[in-house]
Write an enzyme that holds these catalytic residues in place. Structure first.
Site, short mmCIF file in Angstrom:
data_model
loop_
_atom_site.label_atom_id
_atom_site.label_comp_id
_atom_site.label_asym_id
_atom_site.label_seq_id
_atom_site.Cartn_x
_atom_site.Cartn_y
_atom_site.Cartn_z
N HIS A 1 0.92 -1.10 -0.02
CA HIS A 1 -0.08 -0.07 0.11
C HIS A 1 0.83 1.26 0.16
O HIS A 1 2.07 1.42 0.46
CB HIS A 1 -0.86 0.10 1.22
CG HIS A 1 -2.08 1.07 1.44
ND1 HIS A 1 -1.72 2.35 1.78
CD2 HIS A 1 -3.34 0.86 1.06
CE1 HIS A 1 -2.98 2.77 1.72
NE2 HIS A 1 -3.77 2.13 1.34
N ASP B 1 3.38 -4.59 8.04
CA ASP B 1 2.02 -3.60 7.85
C ASP B 1 0.70 -4.88 7.97
O ASP B 1 0.34 -5.53 7.15
CB ASP B 1 1.78 -3.11 6.69
CG ASP B 1 0.63 -2.18 6.67
OD1 ASP B 1 -0.13 -2.45 7.37
OD2 ASP B 1 0.33 -1.63 5.45
N GLN C 1 -4.25 -5.18 7.18
CA GLN C 1 -5.49 -6.16 6.78
C GLN C 1 -5.26 -7.31 7.62
O GLN C 1 -6.39 -8.11 7.67
CB GLN C 1 -5.12 -6.85 4.99
CG GLN C 1 -5.39 -5.28 4.18
CD GLN C 1 -6.88 -4.71 4.37
OE1 GLN C 1 -7.68 -5.36 4.37
NE2 GLN C 1 -6.87 -3.84 3.73
N LYS D 1 -10.17 -0.75 10.65
CA LYS D 1 -10.33 -1.95 9.64
C LYS D 1 -10.78 -2.98 10.78
O LYS D 1 -11.44 -4.11 10.12
CB LYS D 1 -9.30 -2.04 8.99
CG LYS D 1 -8.91 -1.21 7.78
CD LYS D 1 -7.84 -1.61 6.75
CE LYS D 1 -7.22 -0.36 6.19
NZ LYS D 1 -7.96 0.02 5.23
N CYS E 1 -4.59 2.51 -3.68
CA CYS E 1 -3.70 3.07 -3.12
C CYS E 1 -2.28 1.93 -3.33
O CYS E 1 -1.41 1.88 -2.42
CB CYS E 1 -3.55 3.35 -1.34
SG CYS E 1 -4.88 4.47 -1.30
#
Lengths: 150, 414
Positions: free
Chosen positions: B130, B208, B211, B234, B372
């Protein structure tokens, strides 16, 4: 299922979106600019060639984008041919108002040709798709290399 | 509560009852929300916790000597404990609150990147990041003479592990920063192997987890990670609250990111000294209400259990891949073996924005665009895709609605 979408995706838009008549780089041009919608990644580059009297002889474009943006670019290229830069600026202003409100001043042939795009005003996230090619065209006429839909 | 022993069964109707927004109709159509990877909807427990905090005990934290401030400080710091448990952190002081994943990565790029990394070293990311795990490193590269390397992604949409290792072999990489799950391809990356490779070549590793943490249990010790970031919104929590987890000794070695109140020990005209970790990284009044909401979101997720969530989403994803692949002209991006509930696709003869507009008219919310991740789009030779992403409340029927409608979209643009 999509009957209510026919205001947005009229036949003329689907047709020009699928088979643009002016969707190529001109062999010779005297003005050009890119337009960029950073939100969605749509990109268009507009090419313009003026005749000796200062009118637009021909306009063309290369685009990566949705049916609305490609159709808008194609109808734009068609309607600006034969017009002066000032006439194009005036038409661009009326087109922008139409894309935002659905209403356009005047009933001349040029704005009537663009009227199928008026339905975009009901889709706020798609208005920029229709106006991006015009931003690029005005940037080209003003000698700026790039325009943004922002 | 031992959530790992729960059976992998979800009472989906009961879960949907917890999300008031899912009863919403859009232009007379039942909302089909397939955009959870952009942001998840909020359960009643989160909404109620935030309202309750504001109605009954709200005050600033770490300051007041009065009852309200003490209660609010307890709740705010309680979230730090909840996050530490969620990630299986060794120490609650390893949890730093940020606004979101982006700010957490920027914090690392600034504080670790400019002080611990030395000019001439490299940061290694992947081709499926991202922009939030790409742009901060470009800024570090340009300001601090740090090389930026990009590990390739295979045609199947998986991380090219041989390519990754090749980029590590000269020993100049100081940090490997990689997504734990792609927001475009749904690919889950082999975090333990990445961490082992990074450490074998003398590099630290950041994941990261924006998600990944929605779909699977994260154990930062088992992963042997050095940094792990995620965002609250999220994970069924509010916006404005995110988390950086980092090893305590790394946080100790890093200078502050932002200066101001709450992050100092003492201040004179001449100099200031910093508060203890993690407070030296939390300048200014934090997102108090949002932190309290995040705590409720974590409670919600843990009450269902990651095993049940993962099983539910795996079934949904299998169903979506089968249904979408059966539609002529639909192409799904990536076919990773290990993946979560995110499916990106293109439709022949129709641009993703047009697809999204037609789906929206049927009440179906998907995302369309470059997500993104522009360089990844170029890698797969597309300008944009439509993306359906699933949450704990997503049903098989909603995926059927997507597939049935897509078949009609195809006819519309035929």
């Amino acid at each position: 299922m999509f009957d209510d979408l026919r205001d947005l995706y009229q036949e003329v838009i689907l047709d020009h979106g699928r088979r643009p008549r002016h969707g190529s780089r001109l062999a010779a041009y005297d003005a050009s600019a890119k337009g960029d919608n950073p939100m969605c990644g749509d990109r268009v580059q507009v090419f313009v060639r003026h005749d000796e009297g200062g009118r637009i002889a021909e306009a063309g474009f290369e685009a990566r984008g949705c049916a609305i943006s490609v159709a808008s670019a194609d109808l734009m290229a068609e309607t600006v041919a034969g017009r002066t830069d000032d006439e194009v600026r005036e038409l661009a202003g009326r087109f922008r108002d139409m894309a935002r409100t659905g209403e356009a001043a005047g009933e001349d042939a040029a704005i009537e040709r663009l009227r199928p795009l008026a339905g975009v005003h009901e889709y706020p996230s798609r208005v920029k798709c229709a106006t991006l090619p015009w931003h690029a065209l005005l940037a080209a006429l003003d000698g700026k290399g790039e325009a943004s839909s922002e | 509560m031992n959530v790992t022993t729960r059976p992998a069964l979800l009472d989906i109707a009961a879960i949907r009852d917890e999300f008031p927004i899912l009863r919403q109709t859009i232009r007379g159509k039942q909302l089909v929300y397939l955009d959870s990877a952009a942001s998840a909807q909020k359960p009643r427990a989160v909404i109620a916790a935030m309202v309750q905090a504001m109605e009954s005990q709200y005050a600033n934290v770490h300051r007041g000597l009065h009852w309200m401030s003490e209660r609010t400080t307890d709740a705010y710091e309680g979230t730090r404990d909840a996050v530490a448990r969620l990630l299986n952190a060794r120490d609650r002081r390893e949890i730093v609150f940020t606004r979101n994943s982006t700010e957490a990565i920027n914090l690392v790029a600034h504080s670790f990147g400019r002080s611990v990394l030395r000019p001439g070293q490299a940061v290694l990311i992947s081709a499926m990041e991202h922009h939030s795990n790409l742009v901060p490193w470009q800024m570090l590269r340009d300001a601090h003479d740090i090389e930026l390397r990009v590990a390739p992604v295979t045609g199947a949409g998986e991380l090219d592990m041989a390519g990754l290792e090749t980029l590590l072999t000269d020993g100049r990489v100081g940090l490997v920063a990689i997504t734990h799950m792609s927001n475009v391809l749904g690919t889950c990356t082999p975090a333990e192997r990445i961490a082992a490779l990074a450490h074998a070549h003398g590099a630290r590793v950041l994941f990261d987890g924006s998600q990944a943490i929605v779909h699977r249990r994260i154990d930062v010790q088992a992963l042997d990670a050095d940094f792990y970031v995620f965002t609250g919104h999220k994970l069924y929590g509010p916006t404005g609250i995110g988390v950086l987890w980092a090893r305590h000794e790394l946080l100790e070695a890093m200078p502050p990111f932002l200066g101001g109140g709450d992050m100092i020990s003492s201040v004179t005209w001449e100099r200031s000294t910093w508060a203890e970790v993690p407070h030296k990284f939390e300048a200014g009044t934090p997102a108090i209400i949002e932190a309290i909401g995040l705590s409720a979101a974590i409670g919600f997720v843990e009450s269902i259990g990651y095993d049940a969530i993962a099983a539910h989403e795996a079934r949904l994803t299998d169903h979506a891949l089968a249904r979408l692949s059966a539609i002529e002209g639909v192409h799904v991006l990536g076919r990773a073996q290990d993946r979560g509930g995110v499916v990106s696709f293109t439709l022949d003869r129709a641009h993703a924005h047009d697809v999204a507009t037609l789906l929206d008219r049927q009440g179906i919310a998907v995302r369309a665009g470059h997500h993104c991740a522009e360089p990844l789009m170029r890698r797969f030779g597309v300008d944009s895709t439509a993306r359906a992403s699933f949450g704990v409340y997503t049903t098989h029927e909603e995926i059927d609605a997507l597939a049935d409608t897509l078949a009609r979209v195809r006819e519309f643009f035929a």
